[in-house]
Motif scaffolding. Structure first.
Motif, PDB file in Angstrom:
ATOM      1  N   LEU A 102       0.855  -1.173   0.000  1.00 28.65           N
ATOM      2  CA  LEU A 102       0.000   0.000   0.000  1.00 28.65           C
ATOM      3  C   LEU A 102       0.896   1.229   0.000  1.00 28.65           C
ATOM      4  O   LEU A 102       1.740   1.386   0.894  1.00 28.65           O
ATOM      5  N   LEU A 103       0.752   2.061  -1.006  1.00 24.19           N
ATOM      6  CA  LEU A 103       1.548   3.283  -1.109  1.00 24.19           C
ATOM      7  C   LEU A 103       0.703   4.440  -0.593  1.00 24.19           C
ATOM      8  O   LEU A 103      -0.191   4.940  -1.283  1.00 24.19           O
ATOM      9  N   ASP A 104       0.953   4.826   0.646  1.00 23.22           N
ATOM     10  CA  ASP A 104       0.216   5.916   1.290  1.00 23.22           C
ATOM     11  C   ASP A 104       0.885   7.224   0.875  1.00 23.22           C
ATOM     12  O   ASP A 104       1.586   7.868   1.651  1.00 23.22           O
ATOM     13  N   ASP A 105       0.642   7.604  -0.376  1.00 22.10           N
ATOM     14  CA  ASP A 105       1.438   8.656  -1.021  1.00 22.10           C
ATOM     15  C   ASP A 105       0.855  10.054  -0.886  1.00 22.10           C
ATOM     16  O   ASP A 105       1.451  11.014  -1.363  1.00 22.10           O
ATOM     17  N   ARG A 106      -0.320  10.186  -0.271  1.00 23.88           N
ATOM     18  CA  ARG A 106      -0.985  11.501  -0.120  1.00 23.88           C
ATOM     19  C   ARG A 106      -1.199  12.187  -1.471  1.00 23.88           C
ATOM     20  O   ARG A 106      -1.203  13.403  -1.576  1.00 23.88           O
ATOM     21  N   GLY A 107      -1.362  11.387  -2.512  1.00 29.00           N
ATOM     22  CA  GLY A 107      -1.612  11.937  -3.837  1.00 29.00           C
ATOM     23  C   GLY A 107      -0.365  12.253  -4.644  1.00 29.00           C
ATOM     24  O   GLY A 107      -0.467  12.756  -5.767  1.00 29.00           O
ATOM     25  N   LEU A 108       0.831  11.936  -4.110  1.00 28.86           N
ATOM     26  CA  LEU A 108       2.065  12.271  -4.816  1.00 28.86           C
ATOM     27  C   LEU A 108       2.170  11.584  -6.172  1.00 28.86           C
ATOM     28  O   LEU A 108       2.546  12.214  -7.169  1.00 28.86           O
ATOM     29  N   LEU A 109       1.852  10.285  -6.223  1.00 26.66           N
ATOM     30  CA  LEU A 109       2.002   9.560  -7.481  1.00 26.66           C
ATOM     31  C   LEU A 109       1.058  10.103  -8.552  1.00 26.66           C
ATOM     32  O   LEU A 109       1.414  10.186  -9.727  1.00 26.66           O
ATOM     33  N   THR A 110      -0.143  10.484  -8.135  1.00 28.14           N
ATOM     34  CA  THR A 110      -1.077  11.096  -9.089  1.00 28.14           C
ATOM     35  C   THR A 110      -0.522  12.414  -9.602  1.00 28.14           C
ATOM     36  O   THR A 110      -0.570  12.702 -10.804  1.00 28.14           O
ATOM     37  N   ALA A 111       0.014  13.219  -8.691  1.00 29.87           N
ATOM     38  CA  ALA A 111       0.590  14.504  -9.089  1.00 29.87           C
ATOM     39  C   ALA A 111       1.762  14.310 -10.038  1.00 29.87           C
ATOM     40  O   ALA A 111       1.876  14.996 -11.063  1.00 29.87           O
ATOM     41  N   TRP A 112       2.622  13.358  -9.736  1.00 31.52           N
ATOM     42  CA  TRP A 112       3.785  13.117 -10.588  1.00 31.52           C
ATOM     43  C   TRP A 112       3.383  12.535 -11.931  1.00 31.52           C
ATOM     44  O   TRP A 112       3.924  12.943 -12.968  1.00 31.52           O
ATOM     45  N   ARG A 113       2.448  11.586 -11.915  1.00 26.28           N
ATOM     46  CA  ARG A 113       1.986  11.022 -13.180  1.00 26.28           C
ATOM     47  C   ARG A 113       1.402  12.101 -14.080  1.00 26.28           C
ATOM     48  O   ARG A 113       1.675  12.172 -15.274  1.00 26.28           O
ATOM     49  N   THR A 114       0.581  12.968 -13.476  1.00 26.33           N
ATOM     50  CA  THR A 114      -0.061  14.036 -14.239  1.00 26.33           C
ATOM     51  C   THR A 114       0.966  15.013 -14.788  1.00 26.33           C
ATOM     52  O   THR A 114       0.907  15.422 -15.955  1.00 26.33           O
ATOM     53  N   ALA A 115       1.920  15.397 -13.946  1.00 24.63           N
ATOM     54  CA  ALA A 115       2.948  16.343 -14.371  1.00 24.63           C
ATOM     55  C   ALA A 115       3.809  15.774 -15.482  1.00 24.63           C
ATOM     56  O   ALA A 115       4.140  16.473 -16.460  1.00 24.63           O
ATOM     57  N   ALA A 116       4.174  14.503 -15.361  1.00 22.92           N
ATOM     58  CA  ALA A 116       5.009  13.882 -16.384  1.00 22.92           C
ATOM     59  C   ALA A 116       4.278  13.808 -17.713  1.00 22.92           C
ATOM     60  O   ALA A 116       4.837  14.137 -18.768  1.00 22.92           O
ATOM     61  N   ALA A 117       3.011  13.376 -17.679  1.00 20.61           N
ATOM     62  CA  ALA A 117       2.241  13.277 -18.918  1.00 20.61           C
ATOM     63  C   ALA A 117       2.104  14.640 -19.576  1.00 20.61           C
ATOM     64  O   ALA A 117       2.277  14.785 -20.795  1.00 20.61           O
TER      65      ALA A 117
END
Length: 313
Positions: A102-117
């Motif tokens: 479980l990656l308790d990322d506080r939304g970091l991965l979503t933010a990074w995925r969005t920024a990279a795309a």
């Protein structure tokens, strides 16, 4: 079995922008080539709290893992001293069905995925000589879009347009600390930039299509639910090249879909963003190009697996 849980601090230590950019580029190409499995996202809207939630799942064919992600955006949170975005990602074995972490990322991965795309497709579709960048929005995503695009190409002046002058000035200061020249700008001036990225939760268009100049590129990343709308249909009507990260999603709840329903774009008038990352874009110098990104679950899966691999090392 005890499920491994990794918090945001551990995820940040294990991850680099280059890892994210490379992973998302490969995942967008895989998605464009039909090598992914992505069910329709689940959406919840909390109008009274000015918040929303989406649940996305995805798998890249042959990958060891798939993921299920919960991502929330509650846009009044900053006034309470809280982050606007939160979330977590469950990584599950695609071979046994057992949860791996479980990656308790506080939304970091979503933010990074969005920024990279956003950075990748803006770099691919903008003119090679394009230098000025305008960001509509003053939050974390606007910051990441500018910084990560600057990792891919030279960025000259960054024009920041936001509803709150103090936040626009603060973002300019942050970008300046990272070596980017930035200053606040009104909507009309920002719309004249060579490259434009909209990163807002807007429910109505944030820029005037008539002010976008010939040769410009526009990427919209904020319209990820049916009630949101950043880019006006008239902009798609002017565009000579339209890219979407997922045709069905963008048609259902993206700015591209708003344009199609308004009669400003043809339903088959888009191309998969991943195909434009695989091969150079053949674009006339004066063409207006547009990308509509709604967020694809397979990208979350690829990034979560890559990050988990680093965490396990």
């Amino acid at each position: 079995m005890t499920l491994a849980v990794f918090d945001a601090a551990a995820i940040e230590r294990a991850t680099t922008s280059r890892l994210v950019l490379d992973t998302i580029r490969d995942a967008l190409i895989a998605h464009a080539e039909g090598r992914t499995h992505v069910p329709p996202p689940l959406h919840l809207d909390f109008a009274e709290a000015d918040g929303d939630c989406h649940v996305k799942a995805g798998w890249i064919t042959g990958a060891a893992d798939f993921t299920v992600k919960i991502a929330t955006g509650f846009y009044g949170n900053p006034a309470r001293g809280l982050s606007a975005n939160h979330g977590l990602v469950c990584v599950v074995s695609a071979r046994t069905g057992q949860p791996r972490a479980l990656l308790d990322d506080r939304g970091l991965l979503t933010a990074w995925r969005t920024a990279a795309a956003g950075a990748l497709i803006t770099h691919a579709m903008a003119r090679p000589a394009a230098g000025t960048l305008a960001v509509f929005g003053t939050g974390e995503q606007a910051r990441l879009q500018a910084l990560w695009l600057a990792e891919l190409r030279p960025v000259g002046l960054v024009l920041v347009h936001g509803r709150t002058p103090d936040k626009a000035h603060a973002l300019c200061d942050t970008l300046g600390a990272h070596g980017l020249a930035a200053r606040p700008a009104g909507a009309a001036e920002a719309a004249r930039a060579d490259m434009i990225i909209t990163a807002t939760p807007a429910r109505s268009p944030v820029l005037d299509a008539d002010r976008v100049r010939a040769g410009a590129h526009v990427t919209g990343i904020g319209t990820d639910m049916p009630h949101k709308n950043e880019l006006p249909p008239a902009l798609f009507h002017r565009a000579q090249l339209i890219a979407t990260d997922d045709h069905a999603q963008c048609l259902d709840h993206g700015d591209f879909g708003h344009a199609v329903r308004a009669g400003a774009a043809a339903e088959d008038g888009d191309i998969a963003a991943g195909l434009l990352l695989k091969a150079p874009v053949d674009r006339p110098e004066a063409a207006i190009t547009v990308a509509d990104l709604t967020g694809v679950g397979a990208l979350d899966a690829a990034l979560a697996s890559a990050v988990l691999g680093r965490l396990r090392e």
